[in-house]
Motif scaffolding. Structure first.
Motif, PDB file in Angstrom:
ATOM      1  N   ARG A 124       3.651  -1.214   1.665  1.00 32.40           N
ATOM      2  CA  ARG A 124       2.228  -1.417   1.918  1.00 32.40           C
ATOM      3  C   ARG A 124       1.960  -2.915   2.075  1.00 32.40           C
ATOM      4  O   ARG A 124       2.638  -3.750   1.464  1.00 32.40           O
ATOM      5  N   SER A 126      -0.263  -4.793   0.900  1.00 30.97           N
ATOM      6  CA  SER A 126      -0.632  -5.476  -0.345  1.00 30.97           C
ATOM      7  C   SER A 126       0.552  -5.674  -1.294  1.00 30.97           C
ATOM      8  O   SER A 126       0.447  -6.439  -2.247  1.00 30.97           O
ATOM      9  N   ASN A 127       1.670  -5.030  -1.055  1.00 28.50           N
ATOM     10  CA  ASN A 127       2.826  -5.120  -1.948  1.00 28.50           C
ATOM     11  C   ASN A 127       3.693  -6.318  -1.554  1.00 28.50           C
ATOM     12  O   ASN A 127       4.737  -6.182  -0.924  1.00 28.50           O
ATOM     13  N   ASN A 152      -3.734   3.700  -1.022  1.00 29.58           N
ATOM     14  CA  ASN A 152      -3.198   2.887  -2.114  1.00 29.58           C
ATOM     15  C   ASN A 152      -3.778   3.316  -3.465  1.00 29.58           C
ATOM     16  O   ASN A 152      -4.536   4.292  -3.538  1.00 29.58           O
ATOM     17  N   ASP A 153      -3.424   2.604  -4.528  1.00 29.19           N
ATOM     18  CA  ASP A 153      -3.863   2.955  -5.881  1.00 29.19           C
ATOM     19  C   ASP A 153      -5.374   2.889  -6.060  1.00 29.19           C
ATOM     20  O   ASP A 153      -5.917   3.517  -6.958  1.00 29.19           O
ATOM     21  N   GLN A 154      -6.040   2.131  -5.204  1.00 35.19           N
ATOM     22  CA  GLN A 154      -7.501   2.025  -5.283  1.00 35.19           C
ATOM     23  C   GLN A 154      -8.199   3.109  -4.447  1.00 35.19           C
ATOM     24  O   GLN A 154      -9.415   3.113  -4.336  1.00 35.19           O
ATOM     25  N   GLY A 155      -7.408   3.981  -3.827  1.00 39.68           N
ATOM     26  CA  GLY A 155      -7.975   5.058  -3.029  1.00 39.68           C
ATOM     27  C   GLY A 155      -8.388   4.639  -1.627  1.00 39.68           C
ATOM     28  O   GLY A 155      -9.091   5.379  -0.940  1.00 39.68           O
ATOM     29  N   GLU A 156      -7.930   3.470  -1.192  1.00 36.01           N
ATOM     30  CA  GLU A 156      -8.277   2.964   0.135  1.00 36.01           C
ATOM     31  C   GLU A 156      -7.102   3.150   1.089  1.00 36.01           C
ATOM     32  O   GLU A 156      -5.941   3.068   0.683  1.00 36.01           O
ATOM     33  N   GLU A 158      -4.425   2.021   3.672  1.00 37.46           N
ATOM     34  CA  GLU A 158      -3.744   0.733   3.780  1.00 37.46           C
ATOM     35  C   GLU A 158      -2.633   0.822   4.826  1.00 37.46           C
ATOM     36  O   GLU A 158      -1.979   1.852   4.976  1.00 37.46           O
TER      37      GLU A 158
END
Length: 183
Positions: A124, A126-127, A152-156, A158
C-alpha cells in the motif's frame, strides 16, 4: 520436498501441517504474537490447486538464532509461471533487513526449484517501510500503481505499488549456490 532454505544468516523453515503446533508455540510471548498468529493461519498455510500442486510456500524465518517472522511465495499461475511474495516481521525485528535478505531464498525457490518466470510483490502507498524493503531488494522493478486496490486499516480505499522480478533478472543478479537447501 525440502525443510529449509539458508542464505546469509537468514534461515527460512517451511511451514507444513505437521509442524503448526510447534510454530504456534514459537510465536508465543511477543507483544504482536496474536497478530502474527492470525497472519500465519490466514496466509501462510500450505495450499494446493486442483491438480495437487502446492501453491503456497509459507516459511517462518530466523535471523541468526532469533525468530524474525514469516515470508511466503505463492504460485499464482502454474501455466503462466507466475508467483508473488509477501512477508510479516515481528515488530522488534523490523529495520534489520530480514525481508529483503530473505528474497534470495524465495527467488531461488521460484526460479530454480519451481521453474517460474515472474515473481511480483506490492505494498500500500502508505506502507513506507514495505516500500523501502522492496526497493532494497535487488531485481525488483517498479511496474505501476493499482489505483484504490483495497481498503486500509482506516477503512479508506488506497493505491498499491506493484513491483516484479523476472527469471532473467534473477539470473544476472543472484548466484544459486548462495542458497543451501535442507532436506
Amino acid at each position: 520436498m525440502f525443510r529449509a532454505l539458508i542464505s546469509d544468516d537468514i534461515t527460512l523453515h517451511l511451514i507444513e501441517e505437521d509442524n503448526l503446533a510447534d510454530i504456534a508455540g514459537l510465536f508465543q510471548g511477543y507483544p504482536d504474537s496474536r497478530e502474527m498468529l492470525e497472519e500465519l493461519f490466514r496466509n501462510y498455510l500450505p495450499q494446493y490447486d486442483r491438480a495437487g500442486r502446492r501453491t503456497t510456500f509459507g516459511f517462518y524465518s530466523y535471523l541468526g538464532a532469533e525468530l524474525a517472522g514469516m515470508t511466503l511465495l505463492s504460485v499464482d499461475s502454474w501455466d503462466e509461471k507466475a508467483g508473488s511474495t509477501g512477508a510479516d516481521v515481528f515488530r522488534h525485528m523490523r529495520g534489520r533487513g530480514v525481508t529483503p535478505r530473505s528474497k534470495p531464498h524465495l527467488f531461488y525457490l521460484a526460479f530454480e526449484l519451481l521453474g517460474l518466470n515472474r515473481v511480483a510483490t506490492g505494498c500500500r502507498v502508505s506502507n513506507l517501510s514495505s516500500k523501502r524493503s522492496i526497493e532494497k531488494t535487488a531485481g525488483f522493478q517498479f511496474e505501476g500503481v493499482m489505483r484504490e486496490s483495497g481498503v486500509n486499516d482506516q477503512g479508506e480505499f488506497e493505491d498499491e505499488l506493484l513491483y516484479a522480478i523476472l527469471r532473467r533478472d534473477w539470473q544476472g543478479l543472484y548466484h544459486p549456490a548462495a542458497v543451501t537447501v535442507v532436506q
